[in-house]
Design an enzyme around this catalytic site. Structure first.
Site, PDB file in Angstrom:
ATOM      1  CB  CYS A   1      11.772  35.469  49.519  1.00 32.77           C
ATOM      2  SG  CYS A   1      13.338  34.525  49.842  1.00 32.77           S
TER       3      CYS A   1
ATOM      4  CG  HIS B   1      10.780  34.868  54.103  1.00 28.81           C
ATOM      5  ND1 HIS B   1       9.759  34.679  53.537  1.00 28.81           N
ATOM      6  CD2 HIS B   1      12.080  34.060  53.630  1.00 28.81           C
ATOM      7  CE1 HIS B   1      10.071  33.763  52.372  1.00 28.81           C
ATOM      8  NE2 HIS B   1      11.396  33.526  52.593  1.00 28.81           N
TER       9      HIS B   1
ATOM     10  CD  GLU C   1       6.937  36.096  54.795  1.00 29.85           C
ATOM     11  OE1 GLU C   1       7.077  34.907  54.394  1.00 29.85           O
ATOM     12  OE2 GLU C   1       7.531  37.197  54.561  1.00 29.85           O
TER      13      GLU C   1
END
Length: 277
Positions: free
Chosen positions: A121, A212, A214
């Site tokens: 990001c 994102h 994660e």
């Protein structure tokens, strides 16, 4: 006789991965990356760092110092891979970020040491600007929610993904795709709405992930609730996460397979490279 640098006495040695944690929610971010990197087919040893210059004129908060280590290039040099997370600063000019100089030194060092790099990001924006001079621009409204994605060029990073897959986006800025391509960076996949998703400069061992991946199931919900509390005067303009809640109003986890495959693939390429040393 040891067959490779990756195996000793029949036991696979762990990949050493460093993470510069510059997200606002440092504890949650540490837990998220620990979860996605340890639930893979490749054993890893993780080290989490914070930028020292961010706390130059003030004490390091206890919750930071107990979770993270101060960034030290002597500790970074022996790592196999390194991740720079996102950060809630995409509305600032890069040079206005108080740890910018320290970050550029780190990125150059990772290059010099031939360490595999994953920029996430805002981290991807920072690396794109530093290495190639690609500028970011503010979006009229936050890109926030789940988007479908399509493959643009084949890459081992997409093994197991399929032709279409989902991923969460959460950012206030975007970068110029053509500027990346003109610099020789390869676009691997983009969202069906045209948002940047995944690019790589494989010869330089750099991967740029603009989503994102994660994030777990509840991360977008938590992000929206945090902004709701922080931006009282702007609540009516806050973007809500799209394509995220099911018919019962509960968060979905449509990117779970994408997450698992991507981090498996990223670690696997590092492991295979290490075998060749």
């Amino acid at each position: 006789m040891k067959k490779s640098n990756d195996v000793s006495d029949g036991v696979m040695t762990k990949l050493k991965i460093g993470i510069l944690n510059i997200m606002h929610d440092k504890k949650d971010t540490k837990n998220r990356f620990t979860n996605v990197l340890t639930n893979t087919q490749t054993p890893v040893e993780l080290r989490f760092f914070y930028p020292v210059s961010h706390y130059r004129n003030r004490p390091v908060p206890k919750d930071v110092s107990t979770m993270l280590e101060p960034l030290d290039l002597n500790k970074v040099k022996d790592l196999d891979g390194f991740i720079i997370t996102g950060a809630p600063v995409e509305q600032l000019a890069f040079e206005e970020v108080d740890y910018w100089d320290e970050l550029t030194v780190l990125m150059d060092f990772l290059d010099q040491q031939h360490i595999w790099q994953l920029y996430v990001c805002w981290g991807a924006m920072a690396a794109g600007y530093h290495f190639y001079g690609v500028h970011k621009h503010a979006l009229p409204k936050k890109v926030f929610g789940i988007q479908a994605h399509k493959v643009v060029n084949n890459s081992p990073l997409l093994n197991g993904m399929g032709k279409t897959f989902f991923a969460p986006h959460a950012r206030y800025a975007e970068m110029d795709r053509q500027a990346f391509l003109q610099a020789g960076v390869v676009e691997i996949a983009r969202s069906e709405k045209g948002c940047l998703f995944l690019l790589e400069d494989r010869p330089q061992r750099r991967t740029f992930l603009f989503a994102h991946l994660e994030y777990g199931r509840n991360a977008l919900k938590s992000e929206y609730e945090r902004e709701w509390q922080a931006k009282v005067a702007q609540r009516e303009h806050l973007a809500q996460p799209k394509n995220y809640y099911n018919l019962n109003g509960q968060p979905t986890f449509s990117w779970k397979n994408t997450q698992r495959n991507f981090f498996n693939n990223w670690l696997y390429q590092i492991k295979e490279t290490r075998k060749l040393k």
